[in-house]
Design a protein around this motif. Sequence first.
Motif, PDB file in Angstrom:
ATOM      1  N   SER A 187       0.753  -1.172  -0.140  1.00 18.30           N
ATOM      2  CA  SER A 187      -0.020   0.118   0.221  1.00 18.30           C
ATOM      3  C   SER A 187       0.704   1.266  -0.112  1.00 18.30           C
ATOM      4  N   GLU A 188       1.936   1.173   0.724  1.00 19.21           N
ATOM      5  CA  GLU A 188       2.689   2.385   0.896  1.00 19.21           C
ATOM      6  C   GLU A 188       3.496   2.569  -0.350  1.00 19.21           C
ATOM      7  N   LEU A 189       4.103   1.436  -1.176  1.00 17.82           N
ATOM      8  CA  LEU A 189       4.563   1.308  -2.577  1.00 17.82           C
ATOM      9  C   LEU A 189       3.636   1.816  -3.484  1.00 17.82           C
ATOM     10  N   MET A 190       2.252   1.589  -3.660  1.00 14.17           N
ATOM     11  CA  MET A 190       1.451   1.963  -4.565  1.00 14.17           C
ATOM     12  C   MET A 190       0.929   3.325  -4.097  1.00 14.17           C
ATOM     13  N   GLY A 191       0.848   3.712  -3.110  1.00 22.27           N
ATOM     14  CA  GLY A 191       0.199   5.154  -2.617  1.00 22.27           C
ATOM     15  C   GLY A 191      -1.194   4.710  -2.308  1.00 22.27           C
ATOM     16  N   ILE A 192      -1.872   3.720  -1.856  1.00 19.47           N
ATOM     17  CA  ILE A 192      -2.971   3.293  -1.328  1.00 19.47           C
ATOM     18  C   ILE A 192      -3.267   3.979   0.294  1.00 19.47           C
ATOM     19  N   ASP A 193      -4.209   4.499   0.121  1.00 15.56           N
ATOM     20  CA  ASP A 193      -4.963   5.293   1.209  1.00 15.56           C
ATOM     21  C   ASP A 193      -4.977   4.229   2.448  1.00 15.56           C
ATOM     22  N   PRO A 194      -4.052   4.465   3.354  1.00 17.15           N
ATOM     23  CA  PRO A 194      -4.272   3.551   4.465  1.00 17.15           C
ATOM     24  C   PRO A 194      -5.774   3.272   5.103  1.00 17.15           C
ATOM     25  N   ALA A 195      -6.523   4.366   4.964  1.00 14.42           N
ATOM     26  CA  ALA A 195      -7.999   4.072   5.285  1.00 14.42           C
ATOM     27  C   ALA A 195      -8.622   3.024   4.340  1.00 14.42           C
ATOM     28  N   ASP A 196      -8.114   2.504   3.297  1.00 11.84           N
ATOM     29  CA  ASP A 196      -8.934   1.815   2.295  1.00 11.84           C
ATOM     30  C   ASP A 196      -8.339   0.237   2.585  1.00 11.84           C
ATOM     31  N   GLN A 197      -7.370   0.209   3.573  1.00  8.06           N
ATOM     32  CA  GLN A 197      -6.837  -1.054   3.988  1.00  8.06           C
ATOM     33  C   GLN A 197      -7.611  -2.041   4.484  1.00  8.06           C
ATOM     34  N   PRO A 198      -8.425  -1.705   5.408  1.00 13.56           N
ATOM     35  CA  PRO A 198      -9.266  -2.576   5.984  1.00 13.56           C
ATOM     36  C   PRO A 198     -10.560  -2.993   5.057  1.00 13.56           C
ATOM     37  N   LYS A 199     -10.942  -2.292   4.180  1.00 16.34           N
ATOM     38  CA  LYS A 199     -11.784  -2.746   3.113  1.00 16.34           C
ATOM     39  C   LYS A 199     -11.285  -3.599   2.046  1.00 16.34           C
ATOM     40  N   LEU A 200     -10.097  -3.330   1.785  1.00 13.25           N
ATOM     41  CA  LEU A 200      -9.227  -4.334   0.798  1.00 13.25           C
ATOM     42  C   LEU A 200      -9.166  -5.726   1.469  1.00 13.25           C
ATOM     43  N   ARG A 201      -8.835  -5.998   2.665  1.00 12.23           N
ATOM     44  CA  ARG A 201      -8.693  -7.208   3.231  1.00 12.23           C
ATOM     45  C   ARG A 201     -10.090  -7.699   3.149  1.00 12.23           C
ATOM     46  N   GLU A 202     -11.134  -7.191   3.274  1.00 13.80           N
ATOM     47  CA  GLU A 202     -12.430  -7.607   3.360  1.00 13.80           C
ATOM     48  C   GLU A 202     -12.939  -8.313   1.837  1.00 13.80           C
ATOM     49  N   LEU A 203     -12.529  -7.495   0.995  1.00 18.02           N
ATOM     50  CA  LEU A 203     -12.936  -7.747  -0.537  1.00 18.02           C
ATOM     51  C   LEU A 203     -11.820  -8.634  -0.791  1.00 18.02           C
ATOM     52  N   TYR A 204     -10.647  -8.758  -0.376  1.00 12.44           N
ATOM     53  CA  TYR A 204      -9.606  -9.888  -1.043  1.00 12.44           C
ATOM     54  C   TYR A 204      -9.821 -11.176  -0.297  1.00 12.44           C
ATOM     55  N   ASP A 205     -10.611 -11.078   0.902  1.00 14.94           N
ATOM     56  CA  ASP A 205     -11.104 -12.542   1.442  1.00 14.94           C
ATOM     57  C   ASP A 205     -12.249 -12.962   0.535  1.00 14.94           C
ATOM     58  N   GLU A 206     -12.955 -12.334  -0.149  1.00 15.92           N
ATOM     59  CA  GLU A 206     -13.986 -12.598  -1.006  1.00 15.92           C
ATOM     60  C   GLU A 206     -13.477 -12.934  -2.089  1.00 15.92           C
ATOM     61  N   PHE A 207     -12.575 -12.275  -2.778  1.00 19.80           N
ATOM     62  CA  PHE A 207     -12.184 -12.396  -3.955  1.00 19.80           C
ATOM     63  C   PHE A 207     -11.477 -13.830  -4.092  1.00 19.80           C
ATOM     64  N   PHE A 208     -10.581 -14.177  -3.194  1.00 21.33           N
ATOM     65  CA  PHE A 208     -10.045 -15.534  -3.280  1.00 21.33           C
ATOM     66  C   PHE A 208     -10.777 -16.821  -2.698  1.00 21.33           C
ATOM     67  N   ASN A 209     -11.716 -16.569  -2.388  1.00 19.23           N
ATOM     68  CA  ASN A 209     -12.678 -17.557  -1.448  1.00 19.23           C
ATOM     69  C   ASN A 209     -13.566 -18.254  -2.742  1.00 19.23           C
ATOM     70  N   THR A 210     -13.363 -19.698  -2.557  1.00 25.36           N
ATOM     71  CA  THR A 210     -14.436 -20.470  -3.660  1.00 25.36           C
ATOM     72  C   THR A 210     -15.794 -20.338  -3.127  1.00 25.36           C
ATOM     73  N   GLN A 211     -15.944 -20.132  -1.734  1.00 28.06           N
ATOM     74  CA  GLN A 211     -17.173 -20.092  -1.184  1.00 28.06           C
ATOM     75  C   GLN A 211     -17.972 -18.636  -1.306  1.00 28.06           C
ATOM     76  N   THR A 212     -17.462 -17.708  -1.968  1.00 26.76           N
ATOM     77  CA  THR A 212     -18.185 -16.396  -2.026  1.00 26.76           C
ATOM     78  C   THR A 212     -19.408 -16.667  -2.752  1.00 26.76           C
ATOM     79  N   PRO A 213     -20.814 -16.243  -2.347  1.00 25.67           N
ATOM     80  CA  PRO A 213     -21.696 -16.511  -3.067  1.00 25.67           C
ATOM     81  C   PRO A 213     -21.742 -15.910  -4.557  1.00 25.67           C
TER      82      PRO A 213
END
Length: 420
Positions: free
Chosen positions: A166-192
């Motif tokens: 995030s620091e390398l790419m210039g991602i707002d730290p405030a977006d990191q919690p949402k990114l974690r939530e979304l990536y958990d869904e992104f890689f999960n075969t059980q995402t509806p």
Amino acid sequence: MSCPVHHSAGSGATETIVLDPLVGDLAGEGRALLAAGPIARVELPGGVPALAVTHHAEARRLLNDPRLVKDVRAWGAWQRGEISQDWPLIGLAAPPRSMLTVDGAEHRRLRAKTAQALTPRRVQLLRPGIERITAKLLDGLSAQPAGRPVDLKALFAYPLPMAVVSELMGIDPADQPKLRELYDEFFNTQTPPARVPAMLEELHDIFARTVAGKRARPGDDLTSALIGADEGGEPLTDDEVTNTLQLMVTAGHETTIALINNAVRGLLANPDQKARVRGGEIPWETVVEETLRWSSPTSHVLIRFATEDIPVGDQVIPKGEGLITSYVAIGWDEAQHGPDAERFDITRPTPIRHMSFGHGPHVCPGAPLSRLEGAVALPALFERFPDLTLAVPDGELRHRPNVTQNDLYELPVLLHGPTA
């Protein structure tokens, strides 16, 4: 979702290995794929048929073969309308167009822009920041109540690479919690399935907003460098920068999480090896390379498509077929790594030549950063907590339902060893 129609892959392989969407036995799956190789017939979650290359030598050749392309439009099942937009793996099999999904001159152009922005010097300049983030996270671990198990993944292995990328790419730290939530869904075969399109749109929106902000107010970050990259043809469009940013963040944190988790597991299971590396006899870079080989961060990479029939020994990858690369099997190929390929062993007498970051034109551009993070984080962790142990038997650790990433739910440890 509407599942694709099953059909014979036509490779000469007879058994179909169903990749377990819950990843109940990754090691057993890797052994089965290796035994069925070098080209194995597999079924992806959702009933999607494909082939998998599972041996090192054949993978090395095929990853350089121009008849295998990344453009999903070459996939027969895609052409026939058998793959729906709500397939849980659609974001990996048919992601936004970027250097991951194109070939030839377009790929070289996009790759040149990334190489211009992600230079070896820029990577090495990140070392002080990685050391700072590592120290901060270790301070947080030190503040945990004594004698209680802590989740090393949640408190160290995950936040370190996410903060770094995030620091390398210039991602707002405030977006990191949402990114974690979304990536958990992104890689999960059980995402509806009904959730998949909205999840992909939310991910894209975060990165598009980041690009718009950097175009308006450039900074000393890789996203701004991509916007300003002037080599390799026309400048990148905002969509191309957005897709490249998403690719770099996606790959740039997941691989390092698994690298740290699996290195810890390997060393804790082999205290003699841990003592030798901590004593300076063996460099930490060797730990990184052996971990990448022994337990690849990526289990299976989706997906290349054959533009014509491709012979592989006495088998054939038919035109229009999808081919995945099964690194979980390739890393244990005895023909490449010897009869003890399943063992974690940093004392191997021969160089550790693996392909866990890919091979050929599409080799991962972020590999040097992941290696650097591992080489900084691991010695610092064991220096701070030399008596670190697992809080549960290794066999009880559970993989997340993710057929592409070697990803644990958690890594419970005792920081100071078992109490008396």
